[in-house]
Design an enzyme around this catalytic site. Structure first.
Site, PDB file in Angstrom:
ATOM      1  N   GLY A 237       0.855  -1.374  -0.063  1.00  0.00           N
ATOM      2  CA  GLY A 237      -0.088   0.102  -0.063  1.00  0.00           C
ATOM      3  C   GLY A 237       0.873   1.219  -0.043  1.00  0.00           C
ATOM      4  O   GLY A 237       0.368   2.421  -0.100  1.00  0.00           O
ATOM      5  N   GLU A 271       4.469  -5.686   2.971  1.00  0.00           N
ATOM      6  CA  GLU A 271       4.785  -6.250   1.578  1.00  0.00           C
ATOM      7  C   GLU A 271       4.676  -5.103   0.558  1.00  0.00           C
ATOM      8  O   GLU A 271       3.652  -5.307  -0.428  1.00  0.00           O
ATOM      9  CB  GLU A 271       3.399  -7.288   1.430  1.00  0.00           C
ATOM     10  CG  GLU A 271       3.358  -8.186   2.376  1.00  0.00           C
ATOM     11  CD  GLU A 271       2.061  -8.963   2.261  1.00  0.00           C
ATOM     12  OE1 GLU A 271       1.240  -8.630   1.153  1.00  0.00           O
ATOM     13  OE2 GLU A 271       1.715  -9.964   2.749  1.00  0.00           O
ATOM     14  N   GLY A 273       5.293  -3.612  -3.142  1.00  0.00           N
ATOM     15  CA  GLY A 273       5.617  -3.860  -4.433  1.00  0.00           C
ATOM     16  C   GLY A 273       5.760  -2.892  -5.417  1.00  0.00           C
ATOM     17  O   GLY A 273       7.045  -2.670  -5.660  1.00  0.00           O
ATOM     18  N   ARG A 274       4.738  -1.984  -5.491  1.00  0.00           N
ATOM     19  CA  ARG A 274       4.922  -0.938  -6.237  1.00  0.00           C
ATOM     20  C   ARG A 274       6.076   0.051  -6.043  1.00  0.00           C
ATOM     21  O   ARG A 274       6.651   0.487  -6.840  1.00  0.00           O
ATOM     22  CB  ARG A 274       3.603  -0.290  -6.357  1.00  0.00           C
ATOM     23  CG  ARG A 274       3.329   1.108  -7.202  1.00  0.00           C
ATOM     24  CD  ARG A 274       2.065   1.963  -6.933  1.00  0.00           C
ATOM     25  NE  ARG A 274       0.870   1.095  -7.405  1.00  0.00           N
ATOM     26  CZ  ARG A 274      -0.151   0.596  -6.624  1.00  0.00           C
ATOM     27  NH1 ARG A 274       0.179   0.758  -5.227  1.00  0.00           N
ATOM     28  NH2 ARG A 274      -1.078  -0.107  -7.085  1.00  0.00           N
ATOM     29  N   CYS A 349      -6.937  -3.627 -32.266  1.00  0.00           N
ATOM     30  CA  CYS A 349      -8.116  -3.239 -32.878  1.00  0.00           C
ATOM     31  C   CYS A 349      -9.414  -2.826 -31.968  1.00  0.00           C
ATOM     32  O   CYS A 349     -10.530  -3.338 -32.022  1.00  0.00           O
ATOM     33  CB  CYS A 349      -8.586  -4.336 -33.902  1.00  0.00           C
ATOM     34  SG  CYS A 349      -7.685  -4.740 -35.239  1.00  0.00           S
ATOM     35  N   TYR A 378       3.484  -3.419 -12.126  1.00  0.00           N
ATOM     36  CA  TYR A 378       2.408  -3.722 -12.764  1.00  0.00           C
ATOM     37  C   TYR A 378       2.175  -3.389 -14.690  1.00  0.00           C
ATOM     38  O   TYR A 378       1.115  -2.733 -14.802  1.00  0.00           O
ATOM     39  CB  TYR A 378       1.136  -3.269 -12.106  1.00  0.00           C
ATOM     40  CG  TYR A 378       1.117  -3.749 -10.746  1.00  0.00           C
ATOM     41  CD1 TYR A 378       0.588  -4.894 -10.388  1.00  0.00           C
ATOM     42  CD2 TYR A 378       1.439  -2.870  -9.729  1.00  0.00           C
ATOM     43  CE1 TYR A 378       0.664  -5.372  -9.291  1.00  0.00           C
ATOM     44  CE2 TYR A 378       1.400  -3.260  -8.306  1.00  0.00           C
ATOM     45  CZ  TYR A 378       0.870  -4.483  -8.079  1.00  0.00           C
ATOM     46  OH  TYR A 378       1.007  -5.050  -6.955  1.00  0.00           O
TER      47      TYR A 378
END
Length: 398
Positions: A237, A271, A273-274, A349, A378
């Site tokens: 977060g 935890e 990540g980002r 497309c 991500y």
């Protein structure tokens, strides 16, 4: 252009000379490692940083982070194998892995039990029964943390994912009953709780208050329900500033976290990540065409949401740099847009394949590269790789 490091520009220009239209992610493992070092050094000893592999699972990035994180958070067998390869332990030791996911299958749970992970974040009573049955068959005790969906999070800031109906975790009013049942199951070692109620939070003071709340809630709930608390997982977060916001203040977060009273023998797991990998990566795609349509200009890329879906899905204004490529070997007219506003689109497309709308550029031509900084999280993992069957983006390490 000054947002693109020189070694990145040189590498991308090398790719253009290969003759194949460029569409690639390029990562700098040292940038990710430095971000992990920064966070880990700011936190007290009772805190542990576990990298959420889902954010970027490129093996070279995971390997670059491994020496500077305490472990990994995984959500699949593939991620489990990647994490245990990057940070191996001696036979019989606990793997520095925590496992998440709202729908863990029996094969996934079996792999986690056999790997001896530090904690399986159990999402339901049925999942606890399955873990117990698997661990009994394997002749081991599985370490488990109960994932909780709290009724409220009494903290201001960019915090959510708690107190609303969700597929994630056990609703707080049901926690005592689930804990009573879990304590009766054989082969389970109930070590604590997992609470993930924050997403992309840039407010360091709010995040520290959230950490405090998670710890205090876990201590109280463990005491009331006879749990030997050793593990509090507050999820990820920590946010990343995409649109000129003030970045997350790591030093202030660490200073406030150190004031939280954590009982001896309790580990508090974060935890991220980002936060660890966003600025270690760039997505670069060659401009295949520049077109005008009813007074608007479109920059068409060899790529798009089949490679980089995040800006579209999360509605992020993800600005770009244009890397000029002087060579133009085709012998055809070279279309360009100069000193105007453009919309950046991909090769699929569908009109959904739009990465950036109505942004001012000095000049962009067919054959130039459009480069998205802050594409390390991500990105490749989150894309629609199979739609239309175009080649997937390369992944390269500087």
């Amino acid at each position: 252009m000054d947002v693109l490091p020189e070694k990145l520009r040189n590498r991308l220009l090398e790719l253009t000379r290969a003759g194949t239209p460029v569409s690639a992610y390029v990562y700098d493992g040292a940038v990710a490692a430095e971000r992990a070092r920064e966070l880990r050094s700011a936190l007290p000893e009772w805190a542990a940083v576990y990298y959420a592999v889902k954010a970027n699972s490129f093996p070279a990035v995971v390997a670059a982070l491994a020496p500077y994180v305490d472990g990994f958070e995984v959500a699949s067998r593939t991620e489990l194998e990647l994490a245990t390869s990057a940070k191996p332990v001696a036979e019989g030791a606990v793997a520095p892995v925590v496992a998440a996911g709202p729908a863990k299958s029996v094969p996934v749970l079996t792999a986690l039990v056999r790997a001896g992970v530090e904690a399986i974040n159990a999402e339901s009573l049925l999942e606890l029964h399955r873990i117990s049955r698997i661990a009994t068959a394997e002749g081991v005790r599985a370490k488990v943390a109960l994932r909780v969906n709290p009724a409220t999070i009494p903290v201001t800031g960019s915090l959510h994912m708690g107190g609303v109906p969700s597929q994630f975790g056990v609703a707080e009013p049901d926690v005592p009953g689930v804990l009573r049942a879990a304590l009766q199951l054989p082969a389970l070692d109930l070590v604590g709780f997992h609470i993930h109620a924050a997403s992309n939070n840039l407010d360091a003071e709010a995040h520290a208050a959230y950490l405090r709340w998670c710890v205090e809630w876990s201590i109280r709930t463990a005491r009331e329900n006879g749990i030997d608390l050793r593990h509090v997982d507050i999820g990820g977060g920590i946010g990343v500033a995409f649109e000129g916001e003030k970045p997350f203040d790591v030093a202030r977060f660490g200073e406030l976290a150190a004031q939280v009273e954590v009982p001896e023998g309790v580990k508090v797991v974060l935890e991220p990540g980002r936060f660890l990998v966003t600025d270690c990566g760039w997505y670069a795609a060659e401009v295949t065409d520049v077109k005008a349509s009813y007074g608007e200009s479109f920059v068409v890329l060899r790529g798009g949401i089949n490679h980089f879906q995040l800006p579209t899905s999360w509605e992020i204004v993800h600005n770009v740099a244009v890397l000029p490529v002087e060579s133009w070997p085709e012998g055809c007219p070279r279309p360009a847009a100069e000193d105007t506003r453009v919309t950046v689109v991909g090769e699929l497309c569908t009109p959904e394949d739009t990465l950036l709308r109505d942004v001012k550029v000095d000049r962009v031509r067919a054959g130039d590269l459009v480069v998205f900084p802050d594409a390390g999280s991500y990105g490749w993992e989150f894309a629609m790789h199979s739609f239309l069957g175009h080649p997937v983006a390369e992944r390269l390490l500087l």
